[in-house]
Design a protein around this motif. Structure first.
Motif, short mmCIF file in Angstrom:
data_model
loop_
_atom_site.label_atom_id
_atom_site.label_comp_id
_atom_site.label_asym_id
_atom_site.label_seq_id
_atom_site.Cartn_x
_atom_site.Cartn_y
_atom_site.Cartn_z
N GLU A 24 111.27 -2.46 34.91
CA GLU A 24 111.03 -1.93 36.25
C GLU A 24 112.17 -1.03 36.71
N ALA B 232 110.72 2.28 33.93
CA ALA B 232 109.69 2.80 34.82
C ALA B 232 110.21 3.92 35.71
N ASP C 278 109.04 7.63 33.25
CA ASP C 278 107.70 7.90 33.75
C ASP C 278 107.76 9.27 34.44
N THR D 9 106.04 10.85 36.69
CA THR D 9 105.90 10.90 38.15
C THR D 9 107.19 10.44 38.82
N ASN D 10 107.75 9.34 38.29
CA ASN D 10 108.96 8.81 38.90
C ASN D 10 110.16 9.70 38.66
N ALA E 270 110.07 12.31 41.09
CA ALA E 270 110.52 11.81 42.39
C ALA E 270 112.04 11.72 42.45
N VAL F 199 113.31 15.23 42.96
CA VAL F 199 113.05 15.69 44.32
C VAL F 199 114.11 15.12 45.26
N GLN F 200 114.39 13.81 45.07
CA GLN F 200 115.37 13.15 45.92
C GLN F 200 116.79 13.64 45.62
N GLN G 26 110.09 20.16 50.49
CA GLN G 26 109.49 18.83 50.64
C GLN G 26 108.56 18.73 51.84
N GLN H 47 112.91 1.44 45.37
CA GLN H 47 111.55 1.44 45.93
C GLN H 47 110.58 0.74 44.98
N ASN H 48 110.77 0.97 43.68
CA ASN H 48 109.89 0.30 42.72
C ASN H 48 109.97 -1.22 42.87
N VAL I 202 108.13 -2.29 45.90
CA VAL I 202 106.69 -2.15 45.79
C VAL I 202 106.09 -3.32 45.03
N VAL J 255 105.80 -2.09 51.59
CA VAL J 255 107.11 -1.45 51.46
C VAL J 255 107.57 -1.15 52.87
N SER K 36 108.78 13.36 53.18
CA SER K 36 107.91 13.43 52.01
C SER K 36 108.56 12.80 50.78
N SER K 37 109.88 13.03 50.62
CA SER K 37 110.56 12.51 49.42
C SER K 37 110.65 10.99 49.45
N ARG L 76 103.44 5.08 43.21
CA ARG L 76 103.64 3.86 42.44
C ARG L 76 102.48 2.90 42.60
N PHE L 77 102.06 2.71 43.85
CA PHE L 77 100.93 1.82 44.12
C PHE L 77 99.68 2.35 43.42
N GLN M 1 99.43 4.33 40.85
CA GLN M 1 99.55 4.17 39.40
C GLN M 1 99.11 2.78 38.96
#
Lengths: 365, 367
Positions: A66, A70, A74, A76-77, A80, A83-84, A281, A326-327, A330, B75, B82-83, B91-92, B94
């Motif tokens: 995780e 992940a 990944d 997508t991550n 992210a 971007v951050q 963003q 955040q992962n 979640v 969360v 947005s970021s 994530r959710f 996915q």
């Protein structure tokens, strides 16, 4: 700590039965040692965090998956994270530059606001043709941020006003100006307090697949500053000022112009971060786009020891921590405070490792 | 590797197909369906124990979990950037979550973008302003509950001078203030309402200063539309009364708080989730705007400073609102500058509610 290393000083942690522990300042620190210490610190921080997480109920077998796999493997991550990372690297560079000339710029958020305001002013005025609009926004952002930073810089140089206080307080002024615009003349047509959306030509595009344009700007800024600090005359002057402004002055370094222009540079860098958040963003000027970046910038500048290359690395690292955190939230219901704890543990380990690279612990019997 | 790619291509193709349907046919009623049973996740703006806005969703969660028969992960503290919003939502999704509930105005643009990228996922955003075939923003008709709290405030007041601590002069706050004063006038026609805007949703320091100033000026009941219970706590410290917002703030100021406008999200989100599950969910292109009847908002009333007689009046007024006998913003109504805002016999439209930038006579505020 320097006293403890000088000959004849009382030994730190002395005890007759166990020998004694002395702390010495290293004469030089090799890059290998620095990198090794950083990696070790991150490993220790992650281990402490892992123990805390397992105690909080995350299955140990899932941790690596995780937290690292992940997040970084990944697409997508990873996107992210990038971007951050873009604005974080920029505010880190902003802090690092100002700190180099001993100007404690705590006004990064205000300078970000002015960056966003400058860029949005160009957008709302439809200044110039579409093809050059983004460049105009970029330049306007830098000018606005530098102008805002010029106020505390001038106050310090002309009237000796403490910049820690002036930059910090000017953030509140900047945020009130932002709200005044968003609740006033820049209010969206639908009556809500954000600016009109930027048009397509005013959005920073994804220059490389997966890497947003903001990251490219941040990387370019970092590369440029690496060259400036390492190779240029100004970079050498900055090192003099950093060591001792009064000695630098005596040696003929133009201290005041150097400090002034470096603070403007710092403000412009923060402003570019604001421009990146607004244009890559959010797609418009919002009320809270700058929030949290001030502390992050100072932290990144500090951890990077004001080195622009290190600031870029630490910025990406911080972004990774945010996304990985955040992962955890979640999927394991780990509260946000736990995520902050983990981030703090890792940051503290890195900060402590710095002490151990600069100093040598010596165990004598 | 080919399967996921194919799935993505299919999703993209169906997105194109949908948008063409949306362009050609106006009947969208049963276009949207999620795959399989609903898996719901909530993204909270504040901490889940903030005592107000975010906690109201956290408290609706167990009931919603019962309805869908599955756990709902949360969360918290996701700011309006947005970021920050995109990663947890992605994530959710996915992991197979197909209903994402957001909780902030500042999520609007990002939720719109996400809803276009994920046409098989249902998005709901509290206090958002964007909508789409699979996205619905929702907010409660807080002017109904705050009208009733205004009645309670006037009933508890000895001086008829009421104070109000508000966040920002947005339509959602402005209608709360106007309705509060209208409710107060229903009990005491001479009641006035002095309003201070703090410029922030969550700033206990400014809220304390504003409340103190209002009480110093003679206000003896303090209403509020900010996110913390600070105005109620200060009211209790100073020995005056107050009315709360978001949740029953008697929890924090049992002596002071006489009435609270509370969110009843389970009552609204429950049926919404049922309809998503049944495949009958048709998000409104203007967003959902539930009142006391549909379960967006309600009151916790009344404290001991409200007489039994007045309490009966308040509960009767609540029933009138539910029965549709009192729409609150009905004409003739002029603003405090004398300009007619609602013609005699007319009711203010939702569109005009969302544009409200005027105050009725009796409301005193900085301009």
């Amino acid at each position: 700590m320097a006293e403890a290393s000088s000959p004849g000083a009382p030994p730190a942690g002395a005890s007759r039965g166990f020998g004694r522990l002395t702390i010495e300042v290293r004469r030089s620190v090799s890059p290998q040692l620095r990198i090794g210490a950083l990696a070790g610190a991150i490993a220790i921080g992650l281990t402490i965090s892992a123990i805390a997480l397992v105690l909080a109920g995350v299955p140990a077998s899932d941790l690596a998956q995780e937290f690292i796999v992940a997040t970084l493997f990944d697409p997508t991550n990873l996107k992210a994270v990038f971007v951050q990372a873009a604005p974080l690297v920029l505010v880190g560079l902003s802090a690092a530059m100002a700190f180099r000339v001993r100007f404690w710029n705590l006004g990064i958020e205000g300078q970000m606001i002015f960056g966003g305001v400058g860029a949005t002013a160009v957008s709302l005025a439809h200044a110039g043709p579409d093809s050059t609009r983004l460049v105009a926004m970029f330049v306007a952002a830098m000018l606005a941020g530098a102008a805002w930073a010029a106020i505390p810089a001038a106050l310090k140089l002309l009237m000796n006003v403490n910049e820690i206080i002036s930059t910090l307080l000017l953030n509140y002024v900047a945020s009130d100006i932002l709200l005044h615009l968003l609740y006033g003349v820049w209010k969206d047509q639908d009556g809500f307090p954000h600016s009109l959306k930027y048009s397509a030509s005013e959005l920073i595009p994804d220059i490389l697949p997966g890497a947003n344009g903001g990251l490219v700007i941040a990387a370019a800024a970092a590369a440029l500053l690496v060259v400036v600090t390492a190779r240029s005359r100004a970079g050498v002057y900055m090192r003099f000022v950093s060591a001792s402004p009064s000695v630098a002055e005596a040696l003929g370094v133009p201290v005041r112009p150097l400090v002034f222009s470096t603070v403007l540079l710092s403000g412009a860098l923060a402003a570019v971060a604001g421009f990146v958040v607004a244009s890559s963003q959010e797609g418009r000027l919002t009320q809270s786009f700058y929030q949290g970046y001030g502390v992050s910038g100072v932290l990144i500048g500090f951890l990077a020891r004001n080195n622009p290359f290190a600031a870029a690395i630490v910025g990406v690292l911080m972004a990774t921590l945010v996304i990985a955190g955040q992962n955890l939230q979640v999927f394991y219901g780990i509260p946000q405070s736990m995520v902050q704890l983990i981030q703090a543990v890792i940051v503290m380990c890195v900060a402590a490792s710095d002490f151990l690279t600069v100093h040598r612990l010596h165990w004598a019997r | 590797m080919s399967l996921p790619t194919k799935a993505v291509a299919l999703a993209a193709a169906s997105a194109v197909a949908w948008s063409s349907v949306a362009l050609t046919a106006s009947a969208l009623a049963d276009v949207f369906k999620i795959d399989g049973p609903p898996k719901v996740a909530i993204i909270l703006f504040g901490p889940k124990n903030d005592g107000g806005w975010s906690q109201a969703f956290e408290e609706a969660r167990p009931e919603l979990e019962k309805i869908i028969g599955a756990k709902i992960p949360v969360v918290e503290k996701v700011p309006e950037d947005s970021s920050a919003i995109t990663p947890p939502a992605e994530r959710f999704i996915q992991r197979g979550y197909n209903v994402i509930i957001g909780t902030a105005f500042g999520y609007s643009d990002t939720f719109k973008k996400l809803s276009e990228e994920h046409p098989k996922v249902a998005f709901l955003d509290a206090s958002g302003i964007t909508n789409g075939p699979n996205l619905e923003s929702f907010y409660g008709r807080t002017y109904e509950s705050q009208y009733l709290c205004g009645m309670a405030a006037a009933a508890a007041s000895k001086t008829g001078k009421l104070g109000f601590v508000a966040a920002n002069p947005l339509p959602v706050v402005n209608w709360t203030i106007n309705a509060y004063e209208m409710g107060a006038k229903a009990i005491n026609p001479d009641a006035t309402l002095t309003v201070v805007f703090t410029g922030a949703w969550n700033d206990p320091v400014k809220e304390r200063a504003a409340t103190t100033a209002l009480i110093d000026q003679g206000a003896d009941v303090i209403g509020q539309h900010v996110d913390t219970p600070t105005p109620q706590i200060v009211a209790q410290e100073r020995g005056v009364y107050g009315t709360g917002h978001h949740r029953d703030l008697a929890e924090f100021a049992p002596k002071a708080t006489q009435c609270s406008s509370v969110w009843t999200w389970a009552k609204f989100l429950g049926p919404t989730l049922e309809s998503i599950k049944a495949g009958t969910w048709a998000p409104s292109p203007y967003g959902a705007f539930p009142g006391i009847k549909q379960g967006g908002t309600d009151i916790a009333c009344c404290g001991s400073a409200v007489s039994e007689d007045n309490k009966k009046k308040i509960l009767a007024a609540r029933q009138d609102i539910i029965d549709g006998k009192n729409a609150i913003f009905v004409g003739p109504l002029a603003d405090r500058d004398g300009k007619e805002r609602i013609a005699a016999g007319a009711t203010l439209s939702d569109a005009d509610l969302w544009k409200m930038d005027w105050f009725i006579p009796g409301v005193i505020s900085q301009k």
